[in-house]
Design an enzyme around this catalytic site. Structure first.
Site, PDB file in Angstrom:
ATOM      1  N   ARG A 190       0.579  -1.468  -0.121  1.00  0.00           N
ATOM      2  CA  ARG A 190      -0.426  -0.289  -0.128  1.00  0.00           C
ATOM      3  C   ARG A 190       0.820   1.002  -0.479  1.00  0.00           C
ATOM      4  O   ARG A 190      -0.044   2.180   0.132  1.00  0.00           O
ATOM      5  CB  ARG A 190      -0.703   0.251   1.007  1.00  0.00           C
ATOM      6  CG  ARG A 190      -0.140   0.148   2.474  1.00  0.00           C
ATOM      7  CD  ARG A 190      -0.799   0.190   3.207  1.00  0.00           C
ATOM      8  NE  ARG A 190      -0.709   0.303   5.031  1.00  0.00           N
ATOM      9  CZ  ARG A 190      -0.254   1.179   5.312  1.00  0.00           C
ATOM     10  NH1 ARG A 190      -0.003   2.819   5.146  1.00  0.00           N
ATOM     11  NH2 ARG A 190       0.019   0.835   6.525  1.00  0.00           N
TER      12      ARG A 190
ATOM     13  N   ASN B 192       5.903  12.945  27.888  1.00  0.00           N
ATOM     14  CA  ASN B 192       7.530  12.242  28.739  1.00  0.00           C
ATOM     15  C   ASN B 192       8.328  10.718  27.944  1.00  0.00           C
ATOM     16  O   ASN B 192       7.991  10.602  27.437  1.00  0.00           O
ATOM     17  CB  ASN B 192       6.520  12.487  29.943  1.00  0.00           C
ATOM     18  CG  ASN B 192       5.787  11.188  30.340  1.00  0.00           C
ATOM     19  OD1 ASN B 192       6.107   9.761  29.986  1.00  0.00           O
ATOM     20  ND2 ASN B 192       4.843  11.139  31.240  1.00  0.00           N
TER      21      ASN B 192
ATOM     22  N   ARG C   1       8.562   8.421  30.437  1.00  0.00           N
ATOM     23  CA  ARG C   1       7.930   7.096  30.709  1.00  0.00           C
ATOM     24  C   ARG C   1       7.861   6.638  29.671  1.00  0.00           C
ATOM     25  O   ARG C   1       7.407   5.533  28.917  1.00  0.00           O
ATOM     26  CB  ARG C   1       6.898   7.001  32.256  1.00  0.00           C
ATOM     27  CG  ARG C   1       6.357   6.060  32.434  1.00  0.00           C
ATOM     28  CD  ARG C   1       5.546   6.098  33.531  1.00  0.00           C
ATOM     29  NE  ARG C   1       5.101   4.914  33.692  1.00  0.00           N
ATOM     30  CZ  ARG C   1       3.842   5.246  34.162  1.00  0.00           C
ATOM     31  NH1 ARG C   1       2.606   6.516  33.640  1.00  0.00           N
ATOM     32  NH2 ARG C   1       3.144   3.819  34.205  1.00  0.00           N
TER      33      ARG C   1
ATOM     34  N   ARG D  32       7.633  -0.190  19.483  1.00  0.00           N
ATOM     35  CA  ARG D  32       8.126   0.000  18.097  1.00  0.00           C
ATOM     36  C   ARG D  32       9.340  -0.475  17.407  1.00  0.00           C
ATOM     37  O   ARG D  32       9.607  -0.210  16.128  1.00  0.00           O
ATOM     38  CB  ARG D  32       7.478   1.398  18.177  1.00  0.00           C
ATOM     39  CG  ARG D  32       6.134   2.053  18.579  1.00  0.00           C
ATOM     40  CD  ARG D  32       5.352   1.233  17.677  1.00  0.00           C
ATOM     41  NE  ARG D  32       4.189   1.804  18.166  1.00  0.00           N
ATOM     42  CZ  ARG D  32       2.824   0.420  18.611  1.00  0.00           C
ATOM     43  NH1 ARG D  32       2.973  -0.567  17.433  1.00  0.00           N
ATOM     44  NH2 ARG D  32       1.544   1.237  18.576  1.00  0.00           N
TER      45      ARG D  32
END
Length: 98
Positions: free
Chosen positions: A12, A28, A30, A39
């Site tokens: 795609r 932030n 964390r 990821r």
């Protein structure tokens, strides 16, 4: 493209929606560590891995300690918690983790 064995998410990419995008995000430390742990997994889509590698490089420039902690979750866990491992770490079952 699918018949040629190219994954749907990559096929795609040639559609008009696959244009350069500018992105601004705020997190932030964390949340950044959590997002990066998901990821940077080698099973994530290559564009996402590339984006988070670039984010990690920029964070490392200004906060080397935090940048050094930005890695896929399997490094922290010592095993892969996906159904199938990418090969970097064994799965939880293979590792005998509790």
């Amino acid at each position: 493209m699918q018949q040629a064995g190219i994954p749907v998410e990559d096929a795609r990419y040639i559609l008009p929606g696959a244009v350069e995008t500018r992105l601004i995000m705020t997190m932030n430390a964390r949340e950044l560590m959590l997002a990066t742990s998901l990821r940077l997994c080698l099973k994530a889509q290559w564009e996402i891995i590339e984006l988070f590698e670039q984010i990690k490089a920029e964070v490392t420039k200004v906060a080397p300690f935090i940048g050094g902690e930005l890695k896929a979750k399997c490094y922290r866990l010592g095993y892969c918690d996906e159904k199938e491992s990418c090969g970097l770490f064994p799965t939880k079952a293979e590792a005998g983790a509790k």
